[in-house]
Structure formats: C-alpha cells, structure tokens
Design a protein around this motif. Structure first.
Motif, mmCIF file in Angstrom:
data_model
loop_
_atom_site.group_PDB
_atom_site.id
_atom_site.type_symbol
_atom_site.label_atom_id
_atom_site.label_comp_id
_atom_site.label_asym_id
_atom_site.label_seq_id
_atom_site.Cartn_x
_atom_site.Cartn_y
_atom_site.Cartn_z
ATOM 1 N N GLY A 218 90.598 8.567 -21.425
ATOM 2 C CA GLY A 218 91.180 7.960 -20.239
ATOM 3 C C GLY A 218 90.153 7.704 -19.168
ATOM 4 O O GLY A 218 90.408 7.015 -18.202
ATOM 5 N N MET B 253 97.424 11.625 -16.183
ATOM 6 C CA MET B 253 97.745 10.784 -17.336
ATOM 7 C C MET B 253 98.246 11.652 -18.490
ATOM 8 O O MET B 253 97.591 12.616 -18.872
ATOM 9 N N PRO C 280 97.706 2.789 -17.253
ATOM 10 C CA PRO C 280 98.198 2.963 -15.883
ATOM 11 C C PRO C 280 98.005 1.756 -14.974
ATOM 12 O O PRO C 280 98.924 1.357 -14.268
ATOM 13 N N CYS D 88 99.012 8.317 -22.602
ATOM 14 C CA CYS D 88 98.600 6.964 -22.237
ATOM 15 C C CYS D 88 97.506 6.497 -23.194
ATOM 16 O O CYS D 88 96.965 7.285 -23.985
ATOM 17 N N VAL E 285 92.135 4.187 -18.243
ATOM 18 C CA VAL E 285 92.895 4.324 -17.007
ATOM 19 C C VAL E 285 93.234 2.956 -16.439
ATOM 20 O O VAL E 285 94.193 2.812 -15.676
#
Length: 778
Positions: free
Chosen positions: A461, A430, A412, A433, A437
C-alpha cells in the motif's frame, strides 16, 4: 411580418397545474429576450432545465422543460422586465420609427407588469372614502397584528396568546412567531415511519425553508421517499436526526443540497446527514448519487452515513465554485465511489476543502467483480481540472479487494481530473485494499499520502499506481511502519559536490577522454548503437569543457549516476548549474536497455522519449527554466518503470552553454540502493590494478630483472606503483608503463627488480607482484 412587437392588453403571467407528462407550456404574451421570462415551480425560481422559445413574437411562445414537472406541481410563467431605458434619441438626429416603437412597446410591457403586481396588493376600492392606510412605525407594530380601527384606518392590535422566556431583557412573542423560528419536516406531514412516502412532505418543507431563509430540521425516524429531494441554497441549513431512505428510480441524486448561480450557498450548516438507498445500486450509472453538494462556500457539513449508491457523496463545483469548507465524514458504505470531488464547467472549481475522518467500506458480497475507490477527483469534459489544496485527516479504507492478489481495483484515492495540486492525506488506514494507496491518471503534482496502518504484514500500500495516461510523478507516499523518525531525512545515494574536481584523464573509451569519479558518461549518439549498460555507460568521452570551477556539457553528452534500482523505483535529483536537462536511461536485469514502453516520469515536468540511438528519457524543459518568473523545475522526483533493474540518472546539456557544478541523488530512507561503478565496470574509477605470481631468480650485486604485469586501461602519464610480497630491503622496484604496440591498449607495466647491495647476491622467495595505476586529475 411586423417590424416590432405588438403589445396587446393581456396579463403578462400564466399558471398551469402539471400532469407529470407534459413538457411544453405556452405563454400568450410577448417577451423581448428569453431571460425576461421567469419560470417558477411551486413558487421557486428555476435556473435551468428548460428552454424558452418564441422571444420577439407578438403572440408569445413556449417553455420546453428537459423533464416534465411532477404531477400536481404548480408552474408559473411571467414576464419580468428591468425598468431601464434601452434607447437614446439624439438631438437633431433621425427619429426612426422602429426605435421609437420598440421603446414604447417596452414601456407598455413594463406598465402591464406593474399593473399585474398592483392587482395582487391590498388596496382600497375606487369607490371607498379616503382612509389612512400607512403602516404604524416599526416599534408600534412589532409583535402585533395588523388591523383597522373604527374609521377604517390601519392600526396594530395585540397578539394573543404571547410567550416570554424567563430571563431578564426578554420580550413577549406570539406562539406563531416562536414556532416559526425553525421549520421541521413534521410541520409538513412527514411521518418518519419507514413505510409512508414522505417525499412530498420533505420537499414541501425544503421549499419553505428556502423561501423563508430558515434552518430545516428532519426529526428521528426513517423518512422514505420515492422522489429525489432538493434543498435550495437559500435555506439557512439542515439538521437531521433521522435518515432519508431513497426508494425512487435510479440515475438520480437522492438528496441535493445547494443550487447554481441563483445562490452562493455560503456559510451554511448541514448536520447529521444520513441518506440510504432502499436497495443497493447496480453501480453501473454514475448519476445514481446519494448526496450531492453543489457550490458550497465556507460551509460546515457533517455526514453520518451514505450507503448503497454508485457514488456515495459528490461535491460539485458547477456554475460557481465549491471551496473553503469543512466536511466531517462518517460511514460511506457499499458505494462504488465513496466521495467524488468534481467540477462540471469551466467556470466552476473545487478547492481548499478539509475532510475529517471517514470510513470508506464495502461488503465482500457487494459486486465483487467491480472495481471500487474511496475518493475520486474528477471533472466533466472541458471542466476546470485543477482541484487543489484538499486535506484529509484520518480516513479509513476497507474496500475489499476480493482475493490475493486482488481481482479488482480497490484503491483509496483515484486522481483522474488531470491536474490536481496539493492533495494531502494523513494517518490513512487501509484494510483489504489493492497494494496502492492511490492511482494517478494525469499530471497531478505535489500530492502526499501518509499511510499509518495497512492490514498486511508486508505493508503493501506504500506505493502509487501511475496509469498509462499519467504524465507526472507527482505523488509521495510516507509509510509509517518502520523507522518513522527517519522519514524526514531522505537517504543520500550519491553526491558530486564539485563535479569539476572529479574530472580525470580517462583513456579506456577514447584516447583524449574525460572521466568523472563514481559517474558514467553518456552519449546522445553512441556508435552501433550498443544494447546493454556496458555499452552505453562510457568511462570517459571528449567534448566536455573543463572550466575553472564547472564543467561544460554539450547537448550530446550527459553525466549520470548508475544505480541498482531492483528495490527502489523512486529517486530525487538535484543539480546546480545552468541550462541542464534531466535524463534517465533504464536497463533490465540482464542489463539490456529498455525502450519507450517502460516509461519514466518526473514530478514537475513532462518526459520525452528521445528514441534510438540515445534511449534517453528526458525532461521537456531545463531545470532552471522559469515558469511565472520562478525556476519550479529545479527539484525533480524521478519515478522509474517497474521493469527497470538498473538506471542511469543525471543531466545533459540543454543548450550549447550548459554548465554543471554539482549533482546529487536521493531516495527514501527505506531503501539503500547500490551505486554502480568500478569493479567489473569500466566507468567511475581512477585506480586500476593488476597482479602476477612471481619467483625472482638470484640477483647478483647491482644486477636487475624485469617482470610484465597486465593492467588494462593504463596509459602514459598515469601514476604507477608496485609491490612484492617477498620484497627485501636491498631490492628496488621500478615500475614503468609499456604497451603491446605503440599507442595500443590495453597496456602492461614493466617492473624492474634491482639488487642495490654492493657485494651480496639476493635470492627472494616466490610471491605475488602487485601493480597500481592512478589516472591524473585534470
């Protein structure tokens, strides 16, 4: 060559119609400096993209464009001089011909420019009779047409037809005046049918909005364009009900809003922005941008959709800054980088922006082998890198990591400008992904990511990926998955509230050593050197000064807590004292010391590798060192390497006068790392024990017997106690410390059994003899 410019009788302007190929345009009049030549394309001043050559030449020069103006576009070159004196002749001074000629040349050039402007004005002919050509006052000419009476004097006549809104206080207005309130793309021929090339019509509308300072409206429909579009900052804003579909060449920004130093682009409204690419970019060229926002200040921007570009949206601080604005983000789909927050010069900045919402998504079939990112912070080489105070609320990321584990990066947030500060993102969602993060590639500080939801049961994440180029552990992740209420209370791993009160005499490693309860002593120059945790973590060493209320640490000694960091890699170190330098040592699962390849990072200072024999990672400054008059290094996050299984985290003396009073170590409440000391470890404990099986023979009245019990680490002066599981009330135990030879360790305790009964022999049952020794506090 003449010593000054010759000013001929020539008009100081020239016009051209571009053919789409020519880049060099001549101007046949002289100029003194390059900035005195004004360049316009289709009536709009140009602030860059060209070079002026020939300044100072009597015959004029040329303008060379970086890219040829489009075919049919109108190019104007004209001389514009400021009306000012540039010389001053001194009384009784030497009157130099060159200075006089230069001043007269400049005045002649100014007069030529005024003559050219007067020639473009409405005026009476030289043979006309005198007439009154002064405008009527403002009230007399408002909402009326300019005309002439029977004598040829200027007058104002009514406009017809007129409109008047049906409310009290309204005034009559002409239809033309009413229609001119807002410009629309259809006023300039835009069709919005998705087939016609609306590019020229859209650009003409944008030019008109900038020239008039009006708000431009683009109506419903798909407005296809084969050319990149630019809405200059002089326009009051843009409202879109439809979309712009870019079908032009790659490597261009489909829609640019705002310009450079010519306009501040301040307090504007841009609403409903929707820019689509006719075919998805190959993601190879970062100049392929959907929406470029330049130098906005205190603006409100609503982006509904940007799709199919290498970079979906770029906010750019260029000649001026991009700041104090609010961006409402909609769908940013199938872009390799959804939002690029960038600076392009040392004079530009990109600070204090609020972002609301945003769905950053990619299709699983779009460039599956190429990494993709939601939000990137970047800067051009040499540009201002300190993006700060960016706040995101509720962004959602569905970046498609392509497999488990992901085959490409799908992260992200990517921070690669190098010095970001105060990036805060809350309520992050999320899906598909990477298990991070954010990725930090430089010295980012004070960044917070609050992850509200991750589409995996394991909640991957909740971590930050620090690239090899990262220098600071400047990010905190708050994972709202379990026990959310505990996030405000970090877990205390270990605390030495008064280090001086923990000091005790320790003789395992050195005869006159000083040890500390629950803590290990580290040496900056250990002999050997050792290779494992058991060799580096000493129970006690000399050279530490015990002051009445503090401990003096030399630069070659450190005090540390040793932790099991198999699960937790993020700790927080707080120390009270002066001239203290944070240090960390790391060890793998076999307790072998880790080297320089396994990097440690702090949050507010860089780390240095001290090398062998100490194997310290240490800060580049003392915790109480001042930056701008404030001790900003006092609070330190410690980020360990993923290879670390055990770590010693503490402080050493930063100088000869270093003093330590208290030391605390914290971590996230999601973890409960064990503090490693005692037991099979030699450090951090004052108490030592030993035991032996024993069967005491019969003791006559007043008789005694002895038994030796090995207690490694004891020495003379230690407090010693003994007990026996089958002890009688009439048998007295008297423990004393002995050694195998004078002064040698480990030692033993001799326990004497003595029958205190005056007349009866005692025969005790077999049992276990226990011995306890405690080191004295110092």
């Amino acid at each position: 060559m003449a010593e000054h410019i010759r000013i001929g009788d020539i008009t100081p302007r020239v016009h051209y119609a571009a053919d789409g190929a020519l880049t060099v345009f001549a101007y046949p009049f002289p100029i003194f400096e390059p900035e005195e030549l004004e360049v316009r394309i289709d009536g709009l001043p140009q602030s860059g993209g060209y070079a002026v050559r020939g300044a100072g030449a009597s015959e004029g020069g040329t303008v060379v464009f970086d890219a040829p103006p489009g075919a049919g576009r109108h190019v104007l070159l004209r001389r514009v001089l400021p009306i000012r004196r540039v010389t001053d002749f001194q009384p009784n001074g030497v009157l130099r011909a060159k200075a006089l000629n230069d001043e007269l040349d400049r005045q002649t050039a100014i007069l030529q420019g005024l003559r050219d402007e007067i020639a473009s004005t409405v005026r009476a002919g030289p043979g006309d009779l005198p007439a009154r050509l002064v405008l009527p006052d403002r009230g007399g000419r408002a909402n009326r047409l300019l005309g002439f009476d029977s004598l040829g004097n200027v007058t104002a006549v009514p406009r017809a037809p007129v409109l008047e809104v049906p409310f009290g206080g309204a005034i009559p207005r002409s239809v033309e005046d009413k229609l001119a309130e807002r410009l629309t793309a259809r006023d300039f021929g835009a069709m919005g049918d998705g087939i016609s090339d609306d590019g020229p019509a859209l650009q003409a509308a944008m030019n008109a909005a900038a020239a008039a300072g009006k708000l431009l409206e683009i109506g419903e429909g798909s407005h296809r364009t084969g050319m990149p579009l630019v809405l200059p900052g002089a326009a009051a804003g843009l409202i879109m009900h439809g979309s712009i579909v870019y079908a032009g060449f790659g490597g261009e920004a489909a829609l640019t809003i705002g310009d450079g130093a010519a306009s501040r682009n301040q307090a504007r409204l841009y609403q409903g922005l929707r820019v689509l690419r006719a075919s998805i970019s190959d993601w190879a060229n970062e100049a392929d941008i959907g929406l470029l926002l330049r130098n906005l200040d205190a603006c409100t921007v609503e982006i509904r959709q940007v799709e199919g570009f290498t970079i979906g949206v770029r906010t750019l601080g260029d000649e001026l800054g991009f700041e104090d604005s609010t961006l409402h983000l909609g769908r940013l789909v199938n872009n390799r980088i959804g939002l690029d927050i960038r600076t392009n010069s040392a004079a530009g900045w990109n600070n204090s922006i609020r972002y609301i919402g945003g769905h950053f998504a990619n299709s699983g079939s779009v460039h599956p082998a190429v990494s993709r990112f939601g939000v990137r912070f970047s800067c051009a080489p040499g540009a201002y890198p300190r993006h700060n105070a960016h706040a995101f609320h509720g962004p959602a990321f569905e970046l498609q990591r392509q497999g488990t584990p992901g085959m490409v990066d799908a992260i992200p947030f990517l921070l690669e400008a190098g010095d970001e500060r105060g990036i805060v993102a809350r309520n992050i969602r999320m899906e598909q992904c990477s298990p991070y993060v954010a990725r930090h590639a430089g010295g980012a500080n004070d960044c917070l990511y609050e992850v509200a939801y991750v589409g995996t049961y394991a909640f991957t994440g909740a971590a930050i990926d620090y690239a090899a180029s990262a220098t600071r552990a400047g990010g905190t992740v708050v994972a709202l998955h379990q026990a959310a209420a505990a996030h405000g209370s970090p877990r205390l791993v270990a605390a030495a509230e008064n280090v001086r009160r923990r000091a005790f005499r320790q003789t395992i490693d050195t005869a006159d050593g000083v040890g500390f309860e629950q803590m290990a002593v580290l040496s900056g120059n250990p002999a050997g050197p050792p290779a494992t945790l058991g060799g580096f973590a000493f129970a006690g060493l000399s050279q530490m000064a015990l002051n009445p209320d503090s401990v003096g640490l030399p630069t070659s000694r450190a005090l540390a807590f040793v932790v099991d960091c198999g699960e937790c890699k993020e700790f927080f170190l707080a120390a009270e004292g002066s001239e203290l330098r944070p240090v960390v040592m790391q060890f793998d699962a076999a307790e072998t010391v880790l080297g320089e390849a396994s990097r440690v990072m702090f949050s507010n200072m860089n780390t240095l590798w001290a090398g062998s024999p100490s194997h310290f990672w240490e800060g580049n400054a003392d915790l109480d060192s001042l930056v701008g008059g404030a001790p900003i290094n006092r609070l330190q996050r410690v980020t360990l390497h993923s290879n670390a299984r055990y770590a010693a985290i503490g402080v050493r003396g930063g100088s000869a006068g270093a003093v330590l009073k208290a030391l605390r170590l914290y971590c996230s409440p999601l973890h409960a790392p064990a503090l490693v000391y005692g037991g099979s470890r030699k450090w951090g404990v004052r108490e030592y024990t030993g035991s032996a099986g024993f069967d005491l023979a019969s003791l006559g009245p007043g008789a005694a017997a002895t038994q030796l019990v090995a207690v490694p680490g004891i020495a003379g002066g230690d407090f010693v106690q003994a007990s026996y599981t089958a002890l009688s009330a009439f048998v007295e135990l008297v423990p004393t410390i002995t050694t195998s030879a004078a002064g040698e360790l480990p030692g033993t305790v001799t326990v004497q059994f003595r029958n205190r009964h005056p007349s009866t022999a005692i025969d005790l049952a077999p049992g276990t003899l226990f011995v306890r020794a405690v080191k004295p506090l110092l």
